[in-house]
Design a protein around this motif. Structure first.
Motif, PDB file in Angstrom:
ATOM      1  N   SER A  16       0.836  -1.192   0.000  1.00 14.00           N
ATOM      2  CA  SER A  16       0.000   0.000   0.000  1.00 14.00           C
ATOM      3  C   SER A  16       0.872   1.243   0.000  1.00 14.00           C
ATOM      4  O   SER A  16       2.047   1.195   0.355  1.00 14.00           O
ATOM      5  CB  SER A  16      -0.932   0.009   1.210  1.00 14.00           C
ATOM      6  OG  SER A  16      -0.183   0.065   2.402  1.00 14.00           O
ATOM      7  N   THR A  23      -4.337   9.228   2.995  1.00 10.79           N
ATOM      8  CA  THR A  23      -5.221   8.124   2.634  1.00 10.79           C
ATOM      9  C   THR A  23      -4.407   6.922   2.176  1.00 10.79           C
ATOM     10  O   THR A  23      -3.604   7.036   1.251  1.00 10.79           O
ATOM     11  CB  THR A  23      -6.174   8.544   1.486  1.00 10.79           C
ATOM     12  OG1 THR A  23      -6.881   9.709   1.884  1.00 10.79           O
ATOM     13  CG2 THR A  23      -7.131   7.434   1.127  1.00 10.79           C
ATOM     14  N   VAL A  25      -3.843   3.533   0.130  1.00 14.65           N
ATOM     15  CA  VAL A  25      -4.391   2.919  -1.083  1.00 14.65           C
ATOM     16  C   VAL A  25      -3.565   1.667  -1.379  1.00 14.65           C
ATOM     17  O   VAL A  25      -2.349   1.752  -1.522  1.00 14.65           O
ATOM     18  CB  VAL A  25      -4.328   3.888  -2.286  1.00 14.65           C
ATOM     19  CG1 VAL A  25      -4.912   3.232  -3.527  1.00 14.65           C
ATOM     20  CG2 VAL A  25      -5.049   5.190  -1.978  1.00 14.65           C
ATOM     21  N   THR A  50      -3.601   5.669 -11.545  1.00 17.40           N
ATOM     22  CA  THR A  50      -4.823   5.022 -11.082  1.00 17.40           C
ATOM     23  C   THR A  50      -5.849   4.966 -12.204  1.00 17.40           C
ATOM     24  O   THR A  50      -5.745   5.688 -13.197  1.00 17.40           O
ATOM     25  CB  THR A  50      -5.426   5.780  -9.885  1.00 17.40           C
ATOM     26  OG1 THR A  50      -5.707   7.119 -10.286  1.00 17.40           O
ATOM     27  CG2 THR A  50      -4.462   5.798  -8.706  1.00 17.40           C
ATOM     28  N   THR A  54     -13.314   5.994 -10.701  1.00 16.45           N
ATOM     29  CA  THR A  54     -13.709   4.986  -9.722  1.00 16.45           C
ATOM     30  C   THR A  54     -13.805   5.672  -8.368  1.00 16.45           C
ATOM     31  O   THR A  54     -13.016   6.564  -8.064  1.00 16.45           O
ATOM     32  CB  THR A  54     -12.694   3.821  -9.653  1.00 16.45           C
ATOM     33  OG1 THR A  54     -11.409   4.344  -9.367  1.00 16.45           O
ATOM     34  CG2 THR A  54     -12.648   3.027 -10.940  1.00 16.45           C
ATOM     35  N   PRO A  55     -14.766   5.278  -7.543  1.00 15.80           N
ATOM     36  CA  PRO A  55     -14.912   5.935  -6.246  1.00 15.80           C
ATOM     37  C   PRO A  55     -13.677   5.751  -5.358  1.00 15.80           C
ATOM     38  O   PRO A  55     -13.276   6.667  -4.649  1.00 15.80           O
ATOM     39  CB  PRO A  55     -16.128   5.271  -5.628  1.00 15.80           C
ATOM     40  CG  PRO A  55     -16.638   4.281  -6.587  1.00 15.80           C
ATOM     41  CD  PRO A  55     -15.754   4.270  -7.788  1.00 15.80           C
ATOM     42  N   THR A  56     -13.087   4.572  -5.406  1.00 16.24           N
ATOM     43  CA  THR A  56     -11.864   4.306  -4.665  1.00 16.24           C
ATOM     44  C   THR A  56     -10.744   4.127  -5.676  1.00 16.24           C
ATOM     45  O   THR A  56     -10.893   3.359  -6.628  1.00 16.24           O
ATOM     46  CB  THR A  56     -11.998   3.011  -3.834  1.00 16.24           C
ATOM     47  OG1 THR A  56     -13.155   3.123  -3.008  1.00 16.24           O
ATOM     48  CG2 THR A  56     -10.778   2.771  -2.984  1.00 16.24           C
ATOM     49  N   PRO A  57      -9.616   4.825  -5.500  1.00 14.36           N
ATOM     50  CA  PRO A  57      -8.531   4.679  -6.483  1.00 14.36           C
ATOM     51  C   PRO A  57      -8.036   3.233  -6.579  1.00 14.36           C
ATOM     52  O   PRO A  57      -7.908   2.548  -5.571  1.00 14.36           O
ATOM     53  CB  PRO A  57      -7.421   5.570  -5.930  1.00 14.36           C
ATOM     54  CG  PRO A  57      -8.063   6.480  -4.965  1.00 14.36           C
ATOM     55  CD  PRO A  57      -9.256   5.756  -4.439  1.00 14.36           C
ATOM     56  N   HIS A  58      -7.819   2.781  -7.790  1.00 18.60           N
ATOM     57  CA  HIS A  58      -7.208   1.471  -8.042  1.00 18.60           C
ATOM     58  C   HIS A  58      -5.898   1.726  -8.768  1.00 18.60           C
ATOM     59  O   HIS A  58      -5.891   2.257  -9.880  1.00 18.60           O
ATOM     60  CB  HIS A  58      -8.117   0.578  -8.873  1.00 18.60           C
ATOM     61  CG  HIS A  58      -7.471  -0.720  -9.245  1.00 18.60           C
ATOM     62  ND1 HIS A  58      -7.342  -1.754  -8.349  1.00 18.60           N
ATOM     63  CD2 HIS A  58      -6.888  -1.127 -10.384  1.00 18.60           C
ATOM     64  CE1 HIS A  58      -6.705  -2.757  -8.939  1.00 18.60           C
ATOM     65  NE2 HIS A  58      -6.418  -2.394 -10.180  1.00 18.60           N
TER      66      HIS A  58
END
Length: 67
Positions: A16, A23, A25, A50, A54-58
């Protein structure tokens, strides 16, 4: 985008990062392999890419930040 390496497991090649706002990720082996890294230490500055919208970064790519 820039971040700081937070965790890294060399066996799974995943870990991560912390964004500059703190935050966490996660990233997977595919993102690690895409960046061509062999090792990552906590505290290193990294550049990440990323997926958009998308609501959450990938994370799709992680590599060392060079100045």
């Amino acid at each position: 985008m820039q971040a700081t390496a937070y965790t890294y497991d060399p066996e799974t090649r995943s870990g991560s990062v912390l964004l500059d706002d703190g935050t966490p990720v996660p990233f997977d082996a595919a993102a690690f392999d895409a960046g061509g890294l062999r090792l990552l230490r906590p505290g290193q500055r990294v550049r990440i890419e990323t997926t958009p919208e998308t609501p959450t970064p990938h994370i799709t790519l992680i590599t060392l930040q060079t100045f």
